[in-house]
Design an enzyme around this catalytic site. Structure first.
Site, PDB file in Angstrom:
ATOM      1  N   LYS A  27      -0.090   1.542  49.288  1.00  0.00           N
ATOM      2  CA  LYS A  27       0.894   0.879  48.440  1.00  0.00           C
ATOM      3  C   LYS A  27       1.926   0.114  49.271  1.00  0.00           C
ATOM      4  O   LYS A  27       2.163  -1.063  49.059  1.00  0.00           O
ATOM      5  CB  LYS A  27       1.586   1.939  47.574  1.00  0.00           C
ATOM      6  CG  LYS A  27       2.265   1.381  46.371  1.00  0.00           C
ATOM      7  CD  LYS A  27       2.779   2.516  45.487  1.00  0.00           C
ATOM      8  CE  LYS A  27       1.662   3.196  44.712  1.00  0.00           C
ATOM      9  NZ  LYS A  27       2.023   4.522  44.230  1.00  0.00           N
ATOM     10  N   ARG A  97       8.082   6.448  45.412  1.00  0.00           N
ATOM     11  CA  ARG A  97       6.645   6.558  45.168  1.00  0.00           C
ATOM     12  C   ARG A  97       5.894   7.065  46.387  1.00  0.00           C
ATOM     13  O   ARG A  97       6.245   6.737  47.510  1.00  0.00           O
ATOM     14  CB  ARG A  97       6.067   5.183  44.798  1.00  0.00           C
ATOM     15  CG  ARG A  97       6.600   4.647  43.498  1.00  0.00           C
ATOM     16  CD  ARG A  97       6.285   3.178  43.337  1.00  0.00           C
ATOM     17  NE  ARG A  97       6.847   2.659  42.089  1.00  0.00           N
ATOM     18  CZ  ARG A  97       6.194   2.663  40.926  1.00  0.00           C
ATOM     19  NH1 ARG A  97       4.964   3.106  40.853  1.00  0.00           N
ATOM     20  NH2 ARG A  97       6.777   2.208  39.852  1.00  0.00           N
ATOM     21  N   GLY A 106      -2.745   9.290  41.144  1.00  0.00           N
ATOM     22  CA  GLY A 106      -2.057  10.295  40.345  1.00  0.00           C
ATOM     23  C   GLY A 106      -1.929  11.672  40.974  1.00  0.00           C
ATOM     24  O   GLY A 106      -1.506  12.610  40.324  1.00  0.00           O
ATOM     25  N   MET A 108      -0.145  12.594  43.710  1.00  0.00           N
ATOM     26  CA  MET A 108       1.153  12.959  44.263  1.00  0.00           C
ATOM     27  C   MET A 108       2.242  12.428  43.342  1.00  0.00           C
ATOM     28  O   MET A 108       1.985  11.773  42.357  1.00  0.00           O
ATOM     29  CB  MET A 108       1.286  12.423  45.671  1.00  0.00           C
ATOM     30  CG  MET A 108       0.356  13.157  46.627  1.00  0.00           C
ATOM     31  SD  MET A 108       0.468  12.514  48.274  1.00  0.00           S
ATOM     32  CE  MET A 108      -0.037  10.849  48.065  1.00  0.00           C
ATOM     33  N   ARG A 342      -4.498  -3.181  45.171  1.00  0.00           N
ATOM     34  CA  ARG A 342      -5.386  -2.425  46.051  1.00  0.00           C
ATOM     35  C   ARG A 342      -6.810  -2.788  45.697  1.00  0.00           C
ATOM     36  O   ARG A 342      -7.082  -3.328  44.625  1.00  0.00           O
ATOM     37  CB  ARG A 342      -5.154  -0.925  45.879  1.00  0.00           C
ATOM     38  CG  ARG A 342      -5.449  -0.442  44.488  1.00  0.00           C
ATOM     39  CD  ARG A 342      -5.123   1.021  44.317  1.00  0.00           C
ATOM     40  NE  ARG A 342      -5.223   1.329  42.895  1.00  0.00           N
ATOM     41  CZ  ARG A 342      -4.775   2.445  42.344  1.00  0.00           C
ATOM     42  NH1 ARG A 342      -4.184   3.348  43.081  1.00  0.00           N
ATOM     43  NH2 ARG A 342      -4.919   2.665  41.066  1.00  0.00           N
ATOM     44  N   HIS A 463      -6.172   7.967  33.419  1.00  0.00           N
ATOM     45  CA  HIS A 463      -6.589   8.909  34.458  1.00  0.00           C
ATOM     46  C   HIS A 463      -8.061   9.289  34.324  1.00  0.00           C
ATOM     47  O   HIS A 463      -8.830   9.220  35.291  1.00  0.00           O
ATOM     48  CB  HIS A 463      -5.700  10.153  34.383  1.00  0.00           C
ATOM     49  CG  HIS A 463      -6.041  11.187  35.389  1.00  0.00           C
ATOM     50  ND1 HIS A 463      -6.897  12.228  35.118  1.00  0.00           N
ATOM     51  CD2 HIS A 463      -5.668  11.323  36.675  1.00  0.00           C
ATOM     52  CE1 HIS A 463      -7.021  12.976  36.188  1.00  0.00           C
ATOM     53  NE2 HIS A 463      -6.283  12.443  37.159  1.00  0.00           N
ATOM     54  N   SER A 773     -41.692  14.837  65.064  1.00  0.00           N
ATOM     55  CA  SER A 773     -40.840  14.712  63.885  1.00  0.00           C
ATOM     56  C   SER A 773     -39.874  15.890  63.911  1.00  0.00           C
ATOM     57  O   SER A 773     -40.292  17.043  63.992  1.00  0.00           O
ATOM     58  CB  SER A 773     -41.685  14.738  62.609  1.00  0.00           C
ATOM     59  OG  SER A 773     -40.830  14.636  61.493  1.00  0.00           O
ATOM     60  N   CYS A 840     -37.439  14.672  59.601  1.00  0.00           N
ATOM     61  CA  CYS A 840     -37.892  14.943  58.236  1.00  0.00           C
ATOM     62  C   CYS A 840     -37.169  16.122  57.604  1.00  0.00           C
ATOM     63  O   CYS A 840     -37.495  16.522  56.491  1.00  0.00           O
ATOM     64  CB  CYS A 840     -39.395  15.131  58.180  1.00  0.00           C
ATOM     65  SG  CYS A 840     -39.964  16.559  59.106  1.00  0.00           S
TER      66      CYS A 840
HETATM   67  C1  PEP Z   1     -37.643  21.362  58.711  1.00  0.00           C
HETATM   68  O1  PEP Z   1     -37.678  22.498  59.148  1.00  0.00           O
HETATM   69  O2  PEP Z   1     -36.711  20.579  58.921  1.00  0.00           O
HETATM   70  C2  PEP Z   1     -38.727  20.868  57.865  1.00  0.00           C
HETATM   71  C3  PEP Z   1     -38.765  19.627  57.463  1.00  0.00           C
HETATM   72  O3  PEP Z   1     -39.659  21.760  57.479  1.00  0.00           O
HETATM   73  P1  PEP Z   1     -39.456  22.803  56.295  1.00  0.00           P
HETATM   74  O4  PEP Z   1     -38.218  22.464  55.588  1.00  0.00           O
HETATM   75  O5  PEP Z   1     -40.675  22.674  55.451  1.00  0.00           O
HETATM   76  O6  PEP Z   1     -39.392  24.082  57.041  1.00  0.00           O
END
Ligand code: PEP
Ligand code: MG
Length: 886
Positions: A27, A97, A106, A108, A342, A463, A773, A840
C-alpha cells in the site's frame, strides 16, 4: 545520520516508490508510486516495516528517534493539507493502515477518522456544515478505535446503537438524528469506562495507540493463520508497514462516494472496466459487504469528471504496472482520490486471459505471461464442474432455489454449515458448504475446510469473494434471496427452509444455488488461453514432463495434458484388477517354482495386453515400466472371510493360507522383501514381466506398426550387483524373444535411485544402467529415516514447531535428498555423459521441487496426469526465475 524509518507521499515527489514494497508494504509503496505518476492521492506518510521487525525483536519497543521522525512528518502533513491535528477550526484527520509487502486482505487492522475528539468534531461540523456527518464520523472513530486498538468487543458498541434505536422506535442507523449520535458518543465513552479504558482526547495519544495496534495486529491469530494457510513463511517478510493517510470523505453527501474497481474483469479477464461504487459512504462499507453496492456507472451520476478521471488513471496504471490493477478510490465532493492500487487478485480464467491478452497488446513478454499464471491457477482450471445433465435435471426438479453473484468458479456440493468453526471440524471428514450472512477474516480457516462458500450479502469484491477467489474455492456471494438465521441454524428462501446438515450445491461460475447433491466432473482438457500459456511454457522450459500412469485411461488423459512419455508405470497396480488378482495370489501361494511358473504363465498374456494398451496410447513416446515393487503381503487378503475364499479358490486349507500370510509378515516391510529383492528371490517373476513387455512391443510393431522403445526399470537398487543380477535376467529374456521374432527392437534397462547407497555409488551403478529415475518418495523415506506410511503422525509437530519448513514428502528436501540427487547425477554422468535422468517421486508434480530439479539439471520430471499441465508451467517458471537470479 540515523536510519530513515518514515517516508512521505502525496505531494511533489514521494520519498518512496513501488520498488520499496519490502519496507513500505504494498500500500505505502504504491501510494508513493502513484504520487510520482502525478495521480491524486491523499497525502500522508508510511512508517517502514523495518520498525515492525525491530518492534518484535526488541520486546515491542520502537527504534530511537522514531517518535521525532513521525512528528516531523506529521508537521509536514499539516503543512501540506493546511489542517492541524486536533484543531477546533479545521482538524487534520487521518487513517492508520496496515500493509505488508504481500497483500493480506483484511487480515490486519485499520483505523479511520483518527484525530477526532470533543473539540475537533466541532471543527469538522463547522467546516462541512454538516453536524450529523461530523458526529457520525466521531462515533465511528470511537467505535473502531475501541474495537481495534483497545480490544473492546464490537458487539458491545452495536448494543448501544440498538438501545438508542429501540428507545426512539427507529430501524435504520441512518434514521438517527444528530442528538442521537451525540448521545451515542456519550454512551460509547461510558462503555469505555465500564471496560476500564479511557478514550484519549489527545490526537497524538490516539495516533500512537493506533500505530501500536497496527504493529500488534501483525501477530494476531488471523494474520498468523493467513500466512500459514497461504504458505508465507514468517521470515519472508519484515512485518507490516503503517501508513498514516490524511482522510478524505466519501460520506460527505451526494457528491461523494467510494468504490473499488478493477482495470479488467477479475472473474473472466475481459477487458472491461469493472467495479463497485457506494454513494455517500466510507471505504470500509464496500469491503465489509454490508451494503450491496452499485456498478461504476453510479460514479458517473455523482461526478462525470471523476468518472472520466478514474478511467484515465486506469490507463496510466495499467501501462505503468503492466498488469491488471485493483484500486480503491474515494470521491470527496466531486474530487477523485486514489487510495490504493495493487496487482489484482483474479480467477484462474482471468489470469490466463489477461496474460495472453497483455502479450497480444504488447504490454508484456511471453516469459512474463508465463510468470503471471500460477500453478494454482492451472489447478483451478482443472477444477470440477457439475455434470451438465445432472444440473439440468436439478433445474427440472425445481431444485434451483436462488441465484447470487458468481464470485469464484467451480462447483461444490456438501452439507450446509453455518459457522466457520464447524466447517473446520467437519470439513476434513465430509464435504461441507459454508453459508454465512457475510464472511470476515475470522472465517478463513473454515473457508479453507469447506468445499464452497455461500453468502447472503456483499459484492464481488467483498471479503468472501476476494478470499475465495484467491483460494480457488467455489463461492457464490451476495445471494440476497437467502435469509440466514444463525440462531436456528437454518436459512430460508421464500418458504423453503434449509437446515444445518442438509445438502446443497453451488455453482461458482453462474451463481446458482441448488438443493441436494449434484455430481461434478473434472474438466479433462486444456483449451484456449491456458493451452496458449502452456505452449509458451513449453518453448521456455528445459525439463521434459512425463507422467506416472499405469492404465491406458490415465495415459490418455496425461497425453492430452501434454505428457511426453510415461516416466513410471507401477506394474503392480495392474495386478489389482478382478481378473488378475486371483492369479497373482495363486503365484504368491505357490509352494514350488513350477507352481509359480504355472501361475505366471497365466498372468503373462494379461500383462502383455496391459502393456500393449499403454504403448498404444503413448505411441511414439518413451514408456518406462518398473518391475514389481511392493512386498508380496500387500497382494493377500487381510480379512478372514476373504482368506477363506482364497483357500477355497486355490484348493488349499484355510490354515495354509494363514500360514502363508504370516510367513510374509515383516516388522518393517518398507525395508523388507520388496523391489529388486523380489526378482533376486523369484527371478521367474522378472522373466514373466520382461516377456510381457517385450512381446507387447514386438506384437505392436508387427501388427500395428507402432514403434516403442520400452524402458525397463529395476526398483530399489542399492548395490550395483543387484542391478547386474536382475539386468542379466532381463537381457537374456528380452534378447531371446527379439531374436526369435526377427523384429528389430531396442529397449533400455535402467534403475530407480531410491536408496541412499545407490546415490553414493551412482558411478558404479551407471556402468550397468541406461537411465536413472529418482524415486524420491523412498529416497526421502530412507534419507530422513521417516516412514512414508507412519510419519504423518509426527511430521505435523515438526512443521508446527518449525523444525522443518515444509513436508519433505511434498517438496524435495534440497539440502539433503536434493544433494543426493545432485551427487548421483554427477557420479552417473561422470561414467556415462549421456545418462538419461528423471524423477518419478511425488515431487515430480510439485512446483517448488521442480525448481530444484531444474537447477540440478535432470532431463525430465514425471508426475500424475492432472499435475502434467502444472509441471509444464512450473518447469518454465523455474527457467525464467533461474535467469532472473543470475
Ligand atoms: C518412489 O519411491 O519415489 C517411487 C516413485 O516409487 P513408489 O512410490 O512406487 O515407491
Ligand atoms: Mg519407490
Amino acid at each position: 545520520m540515523s536510519k530513515k524509518y518514515v517516508y512521505f507521499f502525496g505531494e511533489g515527489k514521494a520519498e518512496g516508490n513501488a520498488k520499496m514494497k519490502d519496507i513500505l508494504g504494498g500500500k505505502g509503496a504504491n501510494l508513493a508510486e502513484m504520487t510520482n505518476l502525478g495521480i491524486s492521492v491523499p497525502p500522508g506518510f508510511t512508517i517502514s516495516a523495518e520498525v515492525c521487525d525491530y518492534y518484535y525483536k526488541h520486546s515491542q519497543k520502537y527504534p530511537e528517534g522514531l517518535r521525532e521522525e513521525v512528528e516531523e512528518h506529521l508537521k509536514r502533513l499539516e503543512k501540506v493539507t493546511g489542517k492541524k491535528f486536533g484543531d477546533v477550526e479545521d482538524p487534520l484527520l487521518v487513517s492508520v493502515r496496515s500493509g505488508a509487502a504481500i497483500s493480506m486482505p483484511g487480515m490486519m487492522d485499520t483505523i479511520l477518522n483518527l484525530g477526532l475528539n470533543d473539540q475537533s468534531v466541532l471543527g469538522l461540523a463547522k467546516l462541512t456544515n454538516n453536524e450529523r456527518f461530523a458526529y457520525d464520523a466521531y462515533r465511528r472513530f470511537i467505535q473502531m478505535f475501541g474495537d481495534v486498538a483497545l480490544g473492546i468487543e464490537h458487539k458491545k458498541f452495536e448494543q448501544e446503537i440498538e438501545a438508542i434505536k429501540a428507545k426512539r422506535g427507529i430501524k435504520l442507523d441512518t434514521e438517527m438524528t444528530v442528538e442521537d449520535l451525540k448521545e451515542l458518543v456519550e454512551r460509547y465513552k461510558e462503555l469505555y469506562k465500564r471496560e476500564g479504558k479511557e478514550f484519549p482526547q489527545d490526537p497524538m495519544k490516539q495516533l500512537w495507540i493506533a500505530i501500536d495496534a497496527v504493529f500488534g495486529s501483525w501477530m494476531n491469530k488471523r494474520a498468523v493463520d493467513y500466512r500459514r494457510l497461504n504458505h508465507i513463511p514468517e521470515d519472508a517478510l519484515l512485518g507490516t508497514a503503517v501508513s498514516v493517510v490524511s482522510m478524505v470523505f466519501g460520506n460527505m453527501g451526494d457528491t461523494s462516494g467510494t468504490g473499488v474497481a478493477f482495470t479488467r474483469d477479475p472473474s473472466t479477464g475481459e477487458k472491461r472496466r469493472y467495479g463497485e461504487f457506494l454513494r455517500n459512504a466510507q471505504g470500509e462499507d464496500v469491503v465489509a459487504g454490508i451494503r450491496t453496492p452499485e456498478s461504476l456507472e453510479g460514479l458517473k451520476k455523482v461526478s462525470e469528471e471523476a468518472y472520466n478521471e478514474l478511467f484515465r488513471i486506469f490507463d496510466i496504471l495499467e501501462k505503468h504496472y503492466r498488469d491488471m490493477q485493483d484500486v480503491e478510490f474515494t470521491v470527496e465532493r466531486g474530487k477523485l482520490y486514489m487510495l490504493q492500487t495493487r496487482s489484482a487478485k483474479r480467477t484462474a480464467m482471468a489470469a490466463v486471459k489477461v496474460a495472453v491478452d497483455m502479450v497480444n497488446e504488447g504490454l508484456i513478454t511471453k516469459e512474463e505471461a508465463v510468470m503471471r499464471v500460477t500453478p494454482d491457477h492451472v489447478d483451478q482450471l482443472l477444477h470440477p464442474m457439475f455434470v451438465p445433465d445432472e444440473k439440468k435435471k436439478a433445474i427440472e426438479e425445481k431444485r434451483l432455489i436462488a441465484k447470487g453473484l458468481p464470485a469464484s468458479p467451480g462447483a461444490a456440493s456438501g452439507k450446509v454449515v453455518f459457522s466457520a468453526k464447524l466447517a473446520e471440524e467437519l470439513g476434513e471428514k465430509e464435504p461441507v458448504v459454508l453459508v454465512r450472512p457475510e464472511t470476515s477474516p475470522e472465517d478463513v480457516a473454515g473457508m479453507v475446510a469447506a468445499q464452497g462458500i455461500l453468502t447472503a450479502r456483499g459484492g464481488r469484491t467483498s471479503h468472501a469473494a476476494v478470499v475465495a477467489r484467491g483460494m480457488g474455492k467455489c463461492a457464490v456471494v451476495g445471494c440476497e434471496a437467502i435469509e440466514v438465521d444463525e440462531e436456528k441454524k437454518e436459512f430460508h428462501v421464500g418458504d423453503i427452509t434449509v437446515k444445518e446438515g442438509d445438502w446443497i450445491s453451488i455453482d461458482g461460475s453462474t451463481g446458482e444455488v441448488f438443493l441436494g447433491n449434484i455430481k461434478a466432473i473434472k474438466p479433462q482438457g486444456l483449451e484456449g488461453n491456458l493451452a496458449t500459456i502452456l505452449e509458451w511454457a513449453d518453448e521456455i522450459r528445459k525439463l521434459g514432463v512425463r507422467t506416472n500412469a499405469d492404465i491406458p485411461r490415465d495415459a490418455k488423459v496425461a497425453r492430452a495434458f501434454g505428457a511426453e512419455g510415461i516416466g513410471l508405470c507401477r506394474t503392480e497396480h495392474m495386478f489389482f484388477d478382478n481378473e488378475k488378482i486371483p492369479v497373482v495370489r495363486e503365484m504368491i501361494a505357490s509352494e514350488t517354482k513350477e507352481q509359480r511358473e504355472k501361475a505366471l504363465d497365466k498372468l503373462l498374456p494379461m500383462q502383455k495386453e496391459d502393456f500393449k494398451g499403454l504403448f498404444r496410447e503413448m505411441k511414439g513416446l518413451p514408456v518406462t515400466i518398473r518391475l514389481i515393487d511392493p512386498p508380496l503381503h500387500e497382494f493377500l487378503p487381510k480379512e478372514e472371510e476373504a482368506q477363506r475364499k482364497l483357500a477355497k479358490d486355490l484348493g488349499i486349507s484355510f490354515e495354509r493360507v494363514k500360514e502363508i500370510v504370516e510367513s510374509l509378515h515383516e516388522f518393517n516391510p518398507m525395508m523388507g522383501h520388496r523391489g529388486c529383492r523380489l526378482a533376486i528371490t523369484y527371478p521367474e517373476i522378472a522373466v514373466m514381466q520382461t516377456k510381457a513387455i517385450i512381446l507387447a512391443a514386438i506384437e505392436l510393431k508387427k501388427e500395428e506398426n507402432i514403434e516403442v522403445i520400452p524402458e525397463i526399470m529395476v526398483p530399489l537398487v542399492g548395490h550395483v550387483n543387484e542391478l547386474k543380477y536382475v539386468k542379466n535376467i532381463i537381457v537374456e529374456t528380452a534378447d531371446a524373444l527379439i531374436k526369435e521374432s526377427g523384429v528389430d527392437l531396442k529397449y533400455l534397462v535402467g534403475t530407480m535411485i531410491e536408496v541412499p547407497r545407490a546415490a553414493v555409488t551412482a558411478d558404479q551403478i551407471a556402468a550397468e544402467a541406461d537411465f536413472f529415475s529418482f524415486g524420491t518418495n523412498d529416497l526421502t523415506q530412507m534419507t530422513f529415516g521417516f516412514s512414508r506410511d507412519d510419519s504423518g503422525k509426527f511430521l505435523k509437530d515438526y512443521l508446527d514447531k518449525g523444525i522443518l519448513k515444509v513436508d519433505p514428502f511434498k517438496t524435495l528436501d534440497k539440502d539433503g535428498v536434493g544433494e543426493l540427487v545432485r551427487m548421483a547425477k554427477e557420479k552417473g554422468r561422470s561414467v556415462k555423459p549421456e545418462l538419461k535422468l528423471g524423477i518419478c517421486g511425488e515431487h515430480g508434480g510439485d512446483p517448488a521441487s521442480i525448481k530444484i530439479v531444474n537447477e540440478i539439471g535432470l532431463n525430465y520430471v514425471s508426475c500424475s496426469p492432472y499435475r502434467v499441465p502444472i509441471a509444464r508451467l512450473a518447469a518454465a517458471q523455474a527457467v525464467v526465475e533461474a535467469k532472473k537470479n543470475d
